[in-house]
Enzyme design. Structure first.
Site, mmCIF file in Angstrom:
data_model
loop_
_atom_site.group_PDB
_atom_site.id
_atom_site.type_symbol
_atom_site.label_atom_id
_atom_site.label_comp_id
_atom_site.label_asym_id
_atom_site.label_seq_id
_atom_site.Cartn_x
_atom_site.Cartn_y
_atom_site.Cartn_z
ATOM 1 N N TYR B 105 25.607 81.683 51.608
ATOM 2 C CA TYR B 105 25.707 82.656 50.520
ATOM 3 C C TYR B 105 26.717 83.737 50.875
ATOM 4 O O TYR B 105 26.857 84.120 52.043
ATOM 5 C CB TYR B 105 24.359 83.339 50.269
ATOM 6 N N TYR B 144 20.339 74.691 53.329
ATOM 7 C CA TYR B 144 20.528 75.691 54.387
ATOM 8 C C TYR B 144 19.210 76.016 55.093
ATOM 9 O O TYR B 144 18.145 75.895 54.501
ATOM 10 C CB TYR B 144 21.187 76.966 53.837
ATOM 11 N N ARG B 154 16.034 74.838 53.144
ATOM 12 C CA ARG B 154 15.952 74.736 51.699
ATOM 13 C C ARG B 154 16.694 73.490 51.234
ATOM 14 O O ARG B 154 17.803 73.231 51.683
ATOM 15 C CB ARG B 154 16.623 75.949 51.010
#
Ligand SMILES: [Fe+2]
Lengths: 200, 239
Positions: B105, B144, B154
């Site tokens: 992210y 990730y 995830r």
């Protein structure tokens, strides 16, 4: 066998996670140049009637730690008890969104004090602002309402406040006015001061 | 009685899900107070598509330098926003956010060693059309790792925020990808009580909507709460 109902299940909620600000307030999270500004930053966009107020508060977890990764949204009537899109003040969106202060997590909304809105049976509700809180660790967005401590007569006849089983918890829904005209509304997810959350 | 169908709290994740550790101190311990919806819950903010910029729904390009594009498998995500009665929800805002193709992210708190993509921001938005349809273009996000137990990952996912037409319909959820084995190993996915509920968040690979030599496609429908409509109002005696 019977005929099949034409109904669908609501999509299950999933946590907003630690990166909700990327999607909902990207400029705040440092992703600039994609949207001109973060939605919900400004609630008063023109001439509005009524009393201008500032709402400030912090969301605390069950250990008393302030959340700095929450997203808080509010929705409310204007000073004349009307909602945006339903005859409300054209200079007022009624909807605000705050990522909270980067360092402290404190949220701020510049808004107007809402008027009283009718309950389905015609009685008047006390002035209030609807809150919706999402964050990492919150599996389903939490709804609550902020009422005003200085509206005691209206609060005393509010259809929701008057039917609470645990009336000693009502103060968790009351914003207190401070010297400078700010209303403070802290939200406690858990613990002795746990805010009343609503299943609406 | 008009108003919204109550939320089925046995279908949604409960507040306290200890295997997702962060929920332990962020879950209310009192039961939520139920009451019928009135105007404050039956209205909500509305957004128009003329508010959107031309690249808002193109995550491949909306953060990229001129002439460049984000790295990763190119995909179209499309679907419909409907309510529990199957009625389309037109003109409603859908916001999405996601990791890049490496699972990273663009965020100051992100600690995964996978690199940033200089051409990928990770946010997009779209307003549904008159029939409730939406569509956006992005790259397939990577899985990730995340801090929970020492080895939780995830599955690839895209976060969705949807408004509907009423504050009672406000929803945040996540879209997963057909065939991802990590779906069945994730404590956040597992907060959803039923397999059927989990499967309702898994987008189907949709070859009919793939663009040859350009993009694969996934279909993801979103269901919001339904509002009852009946001629037979439930009124107290004497009114
Ligand atoms: Fe995520």
């Amino acid at each position: 066998m019977v005929q099949k109902l034409e109904s669908y299940r609501e999509s299950p909620s999933q946590t907003a996670g630690p990166y909700v600000h990327i999607g909902c307030t990207p400029n705040f999270s440092g992703i600039t140049g994609v949207y001109p500004e973060d939605l919900g930053t400004t609630m008063i966009t023109g001439d509005v009637s009524g009393q201008r107020i500032t709402i400030k508060g912090t969301v605390y977890d069950g250990a008393g730690t302030a959340l700095r990764d929450a997203l808080i949204e509010v929705w409310q009537a204007d000073a004349n008890s009307k909602f945006a899109g339903k005859g409300g003040d054209t200079g007022f969106t009624g909807w605000g969104r705050s990522a909270g202060d980067m360092a402290t997590g404190e949220f701020t909304f510049e808004t107007v004090k809402p008027g009283r809105v009718a309950w389905p049976d015609g009685r008047l509700q006390a002035p209030h602002v609807t809150f919706w809180i999402v964050a990492r660790g919150i599996n389903l967005g939490l709804h609550t309402r902020m009422y005003f401590a200085d509206e005691a007569p209206a609060n005393a006849e509010d259809p929701i406040l008057t039917r609470l089983e645990h009336s000693q918890r009502i103060p968790t829904l009351l914003a207190q006015s401070e010297a400078d005209g700010t209303y403070r509304f802290d939200i406690h997810l858990q613990g002795a001061q746990e805010t009343i959350f609503f299943d609406i | 009685m008009t108003g919204f169908i109550p939320r089925d709290r046995r279908w949604h994740p409960p507040a306290l899900t200890p295997d997702y550790k962060t929920s332990v101190k962020r879950s209310p311990s009192f039961a939520p107070l139920s009451f019928p919806t009135s105007l404050p819950e039956e209205t909500g903010p509305m957004f128009r598509d003329d508010m959107l910029g031309p690249n808002d729904s193109d995550l491949i390009h909306n953060f990229a330098k001129a002439g460049e594009s984000a790295v990763g498998p190119r995909i179209i995500v499309h679907g419909r926003v409907i309510d529990e009665f199957g009625r389309p929800v037109p003109n409603t805002l859908v916001e999405v956010w996601q990791a890049n193709a490496g699972g990273r992210y663009r965020h100051k708190k992100e600690s995964y060693l996978a690199p940033l993509d200089p051409n990928f921001g990770g946010c997009g938005r779209v307003v549904t059309d008159d029939h409730g349809y939406y569509e956006f273009r992005t790259i397939q996000p990577g899985p990730y790792p995340w801090p929970n137990t020492m080895n939780d990952w995830r599955p690839a996912h895209i976060h969705f925020s949807v408004f509907g037409h009423s504050f009672a319909q406000r929803l945040i959820t996540q879209m997963y990808f057909e065939g991802d084995p990590l779906i069945w190993k994730c404590p956040i996915v597992d907060t959803i009580p039923t397999r059927e509920g989990i499967e309702s968040l898994v987008a189907a690979l949709d070859m009919s909507r793939a663009i040859p030599m350009d993009s694969l496609a996934y279909k993801f429908d979103i269901v919001l709460r339904g509002r009852r409509q009946t001629h037979f109002e439930n009124r107290p005696e004497g009114l």
